[in-house]
Enzyme design. Structure first.
Site, PDB file in Angstrom:
ATOM      1  N   THR A  35      28.137  56.174  77.674  1.00  0.00           N
ATOM      2  CA  THR A  35      27.367  55.548  76.141  1.00  0.00           C
ATOM      3  C   THR A  35      26.244  56.917  75.637  1.00  0.00           C
ATOM      4  O   THR A  35      25.972  57.921  76.203  1.00  0.00           O
ATOM      5  CB  THR A  35      25.711  55.275  77.325  1.00  0.00           C
ATOM      6  OG1 THR A  35      26.376  54.234  77.459  1.00  0.00           O
ATOM      7  CG2 THR A  35      24.784  54.794  75.872  1.00  0.00           C
ATOM      8  N   LYS A  61      25.471  50.260  70.936  1.00  0.00           N
ATOM      9  CA  LYS A  61      25.230  50.297  71.356  1.00  0.00           C
ATOM     10  C   LYS A  61      24.352  51.357  71.624  1.00  0.00           C
ATOM     11  O   LYS A  61      22.922  50.971  72.661  1.00  0.00           O
ATOM     12  CB  LYS A  61      25.990  51.032  73.023  1.00  0.00           C
ATOM     13  CG  LYS A  61      25.635  51.103  74.287  1.00  0.00           C
ATOM     14  CD  LYS A  61      25.263  50.792  74.839  1.00  0.00           C
ATOM     15  CE  LYS A  61      25.015  51.268  76.758  1.00  0.00           C
ATOM     16  NZ  LYS A  61      23.873  50.136  77.764  1.00  0.00           N
ATOM     17  N   LYS A  75      17.746  59.693  78.614  1.00  0.00           N
ATOM     18  CA  LYS A  75      18.925  59.677  77.472  1.00  0.00           C
ATOM     19  C   LYS A  75      19.271  58.552  76.655  1.00  0.00           C
ATOM     20  O   LYS A  75      19.038  59.720  75.540  1.00  0.00           O
ATOM     21  CB  LYS A  75      19.774  59.816  78.965  1.00  0.00           C
ATOM     22  CG  LYS A  75      20.983  60.623  77.965  1.00  0.00           C
ATOM     23  CD  LYS A  75      22.535  59.768  77.943  1.00  0.00           C
ATOM     24  CE  LYS A  75      22.716  58.648  78.823  1.00  0.00           C
ATOM     25  NZ  LYS A  75      24.121  57.907  78.762  1.00  0.00           N
TER      26      LYS A  75
HETATM   27  N1  LIG Z   1      24.296  51.835  85.261  1.00  0.00           N
HETATM   28  C1  LIG Z   1      24.101  51.026  84.178  1.00  0.00           C
HETATM   29  O1  LIG Z   1      23.954  49.342  84.156  1.00  0.00           O
HETATM   30  C2  LIG Z   1      24.617  51.340  82.860  1.00  0.00           C
HETATM   31  C3  LIG Z   1      25.430  49.689  81.845  1.00  0.00           C
HETATM   32  C4  LIG Z   1      26.209  50.269  80.627  1.00  0.00           C
HETATM   33  C5  LIG Z   1      25.992  51.964  80.504  1.00  0.00           C
HETATM   34  N2  LIG Z   1      25.421  52.837  81.487  1.00  0.00           N
HETATM   35  C6  LIG Z   1      26.090  54.483  80.868  1.00  0.00           C
HETATM   36  O2  LIG Z   1      27.049  54.446  81.318  1.00  0.00           O
HETATM   37  C7  LIG Z   1      27.512  55.632  81.843  1.00  0.00           C
HETATM   38  C8  LIG Z   1      27.219  55.723  83.552  1.00  0.00           C
HETATM   39  O3  LIG Z   1      26.548  55.287  84.302  1.00  0.00           O
HETATM   40  P1  LIG Z   1      25.982  55.459  85.300  1.00  0.00           P
HETATM   41  O4  LIG Z   1      25.127  54.138  86.149  1.00  0.00           O
HETATM   42  O5  LIG Z   1      27.895  54.394  85.753  1.00  0.00           O
HETATM   43  O6  LIG Z   1      25.772  56.497  86.589  1.00  0.00           O
HETATM   44  P2  LIG Z   1      25.845  57.273  87.787  1.00  0.00           P
HETATM   45  O7  LIG Z   1      26.061  56.252  88.736  1.00  0.00           O
HETATM   46  O8  LIG Z   1      25.031  58.563  87.633  1.00  0.00           O
HETATM   47  O9  LIG Z   1      27.125  57.424  87.690  1.00  0.00           O
HETATM   48  C9  LIG Z   1      27.779  59.435  86.222  1.00  0.00           C
HETATM   49  C10 LIG Z   1      28.337  59.692  86.842  1.00  0.00           C
HETATM   50  O10 LIG Z   1      29.044  61.180  85.838  1.00  0.00           O
HETATM   51  C11 LIG Z   1      29.958  61.641  86.744  1.00  0.00           C
HETATM   52  N3  LIG Z   1      29.125  63.200  86.662  1.00  0.00           N
HETATM   53  C12 LIG Z   1      27.548  63.198  86.666  1.00  0.00           C
HETATM   54  N4  LIG Z   1      27.232  64.582  85.950  1.00  0.00           N
HETATM   55  C13 LIG Z   1      28.474  65.069  85.768  1.00  0.00           C
HETATM   56  C14 LIG Z   1      28.930  66.297  86.161  1.00  0.00           C
HETATM   57  N5  LIG Z   1      27.934  67.791  85.379  1.00  0.00           N
HETATM   58  N6  LIG Z   1      30.205  67.012  86.440  1.00  0.00           N
HETATM   59  C15 LIG Z   1      31.333  65.910  86.563  1.00  0.00           C
HETATM   60  N7  LIG Z   1      30.939  64.483  86.213  1.00  0.00           N
HETATM   61  C16 LIG Z   1      29.290  64.587  86.438  1.00  0.00           C
HETATM   62  C17 LIG Z   1      29.434  61.433  88.092  1.00  0.00           C
HETATM   63  O11 LIG Z   1      29.352  61.696  88.984  1.00  0.00           O
HETATM   64  P3  LIG Z   1      29.318  61.767  90.606  1.00  0.00           P
HETATM   65  O12 LIG Z   1      29.675  61.270  90.589  1.00  0.00           O
HETATM   66  O13 LIG Z   1      30.264  63.532  91.342  1.00  0.00           O
HETATM   67  O14 LIG Z   1      27.496  62.098  90.262  1.00  0.00           O
HETATM   68  C18 LIG Z   1      29.594  59.703  87.851  1.00  0.00           C
HETATM   69  O15 LIG Z   1      30.584  59.900  88.489  1.00  0.00           O
HETATM   70  C19 LIG Z   1      25.877  56.574  81.041  1.00  0.00           C
HETATM   71  O16 LIG Z   1      26.275  57.596  79.891  1.00  0.00           O
HETATM   72  C20 LIG Z   1      25.106  54.979  80.861  1.00  0.00           C
HETATM   73  O17 LIG Z   1      24.029  55.396  80.151  1.00  0.00           O
HETATM   74  C21 LIG Z   1      25.143  52.574  82.585  1.00  0.00           C
END
Ligand SMILES: NC(=O)c1ccc[n+]([C@@H]2O[C@H](COP(=O)([O-])OP(=O)(O)OC[C@H]3O[C@@H](n4cnc5c(N)ncnc54)[C@H](OP(=O)(O)O)[C@@H]3O)[C@@H](O)[C@H]2O)c1
Length: 292
Positions: free
Chosen positions: A96, A171, A239
Site C-alpha cells: 500500500t 486503496k 502510514k
Molecule cells: N496487514 C493487513 O491487514 C494489510 C491489509 C492490506 C494491505 N496491507 C499493506 O500491505 C503491506 C504489508 O503489510 P503487512 O501487514 O504484511 O506488514 P508486515 O507484516 O509489517 O510486513 C512488512 C514487510 O516489509 C518488510 N520490510 C519492512 N521494512 C523493511 C526494510 N527496511 N527493509 C526490507 N524489508 C522491510 C518486512 O520485512 P521483515 O519481515 O524483515 O520485517 C516484511 O516483509 C503494507 O503496505 C500494508 O499497509 C496490510
C-alpha cells in the site's frame, strides 16, 4: 511461469503460501529470513537478495511496508532489483503506497521494458490466508489479464481500476474510510461507557446497526478480550492516513477529519501501540492510562 515474492510479513507470507499451494514455482526473499522457513519447507526456493529473486522470474510480486522501503529496495541504486528484472517480465507491487510512488515505479520499470502493475489489496490476515483478497489494480489491461491466474489464487475478486497509480488511488480512499470509521466507533464507545452504558449492550446495539460499518464486528473479540494481536498493524494505518493527507495536499483537497484521525493514530503509536492491530485505537481512546 516462474514467480518471485519479496516481503513475507503478515500478508506476503500468506499470499505466497497460496501461490505455492496452487503449484507455482516460487523464489523468495525477506529481510528477516526466518519468516520464509515454512514456505521453504513447502518447496519454495530461498534467494539471498532481492536482486537474485528478480533475475530469474517471469513475474515478481512485492509486498513491502512503505513507499520508502519499496523505493530503496526497488529503484534507489544501480544494485536495486528493478535492474535485475528481465525485459518483458512483469512486476506486481501489492504494497500500500501512494499513487505518485506507483507511477514513479511504473516509469522506471517501463524504461527497462518491464511491465508494472500497482495491485494493493483490500482484506486482512484471514482473507489473505484463505485466498479471499480483493485486488485493486492499476496498469495495462493486457498485463492485468496475464496476471489474472495469480490474482485468482490469492484473491476472490480483481478490479482493474485504470492506468498505473489507479489501484493505489482506490486503496487510499478505502483505508481513509477504514481508519476514520474505527476511530469514530471507538470514540462513541468511550463516551457511551463513560455514561454508564454496559460495554456489551453498546456492542450488541451498535455492531450490526446502520451507523457502524460491518468490518467493526470482526474486532469485537479484540475489544472484549483487550487483546489486540495485529491483523492490520496500527503503524500501517497511520502510514496510510499520512499518505492520504500528503496526496490530498498535492490535489488541493481538504481533509480535516482524516488529519484528526491521522494524528490520533500517531499518538497511539507514540504510546507504544504501533505493532498492535489498528483496532487498538479503541484501547487508546477508551482507557489511556492502560497505555501510559
Ligand atoms: N496487514 C493487513 O491487514 C494489510 C491489509 C492490506 C494491505 N496491507 C499493506 O500491505 C503491506 C504489508 O503489510 P503487512 O501487514 O504484511 O506488514 P508486515 O507484516 O509489517 O510486513 C512488512 C514487510 O516489509 C518488510 N520490510 C519492512 N521494512 C523493511 C526494510 N527496511 N527493509 C526490507 N524489508 C522491510 C518486512 O520485512 P521483515 O519481515 O524483515 O520485517 C516484511 O516483509 C503494507 O503496505 C500494508 O499497509 C496490510
Amino acid at each position: 511461469m516462474k514467480v518471485g515474492f519479496i516481503g513475507l510479513g503478515i500478508m506476503g507470507s500468506r499470499m505466497a503460501a497460496n501461490l505455492l499451494n496452487n503449484g507455482y514455482e516460487l523464489s523468495l526473499y525477506n529481510r528477516t529470513p526466518d519468516k520464509a522457513e515454512a514456505l521453504l519447507a513447502q518447496g519454495a526456493t530461498w534467494c539471498d537478495s532481492p536482486e537474485e529473486v528478480a533475475k530469474n522470474v517471469d513475474v515478481l510480486i512485492t509486498m513491502l511496508s512503505t513507499p520508502e522501503v519499496l523505493t530503496s529496495m526497488a529503484v534507489a541504486t544501480p544494485e536495486s532489483f528493478v535492474h535485475s528484472l528481465k525485459p518483458g517480465s512483469i512486476w506486481v507491487d501489492c504494497t500500500t503506497v501512494d499513487p505518485k510512488t506507483s507511477r514513479m515505479m511504473a516509469e522506471v520499470a517501463s524504461a527497462r521494458q518491464i511491465h508494472f502493475l500497482d495491485a494493493p489489496v483490500a482484506g486482512s490476515k484471514i482473507p489473505a490466508e484463505r485466498g479471499e483478497l480483493l485486488f485493486l489494480v492499476g496498469g495495462e489491461a493486457e498485463i492485468v489479464g496475464r496476471c489474472a491466474p495469480l490474482f485468482e489464487v490469492m484473491g476472490r475478486k480483481t478490479i482493474h481500476v485504470g492506468g498505473n497509480g489507479m489501484g493505489t488511488s482506490l486503496k487510499m480512499v478505502i483505508n481513509l474510510l477504514l481508519g476514520q470509521a474505527m476511530a469514530a466507533f471507538s470514540e462513541g464507545m468511550a463516551l457511551g461507557e463513560s455514561l454508564g452504558i454496559e460495554r456489551d449492550t453498546l456492542l450488541d446495539i451498535l455492531l450490526g446497526s446502520a451507523v457502524v460499518p460491518p468490518f467493526v464486528a470482526a474486532k469485537r473479540d479484540k475489544i472484549t478480550q483487550n487483546q489486540f494481536d495485529p491483523e492490520f498493524p496500527l503503524r500501517w494505518m497511520h502510514k496510510d492516513l499520512h499518505l492520504a493527507a500528503e496526496t490530498a495536499f498535492a490535489q488541493g483537497v481538504s481533509m480535516p477529519l482524516a488529519n484528526a484521525a491521522k494524528e490520533t493514530y500517531a499518538l497511539a503509536k507514540q504510546k507504544g501501540l504501533g505493532d498492535n492491530d489498528f483496532s487498538a485505537i479503541y484501547q487508546f481512546l477508551h482507557k489511556r492510562e492502560d497505555v501510559e
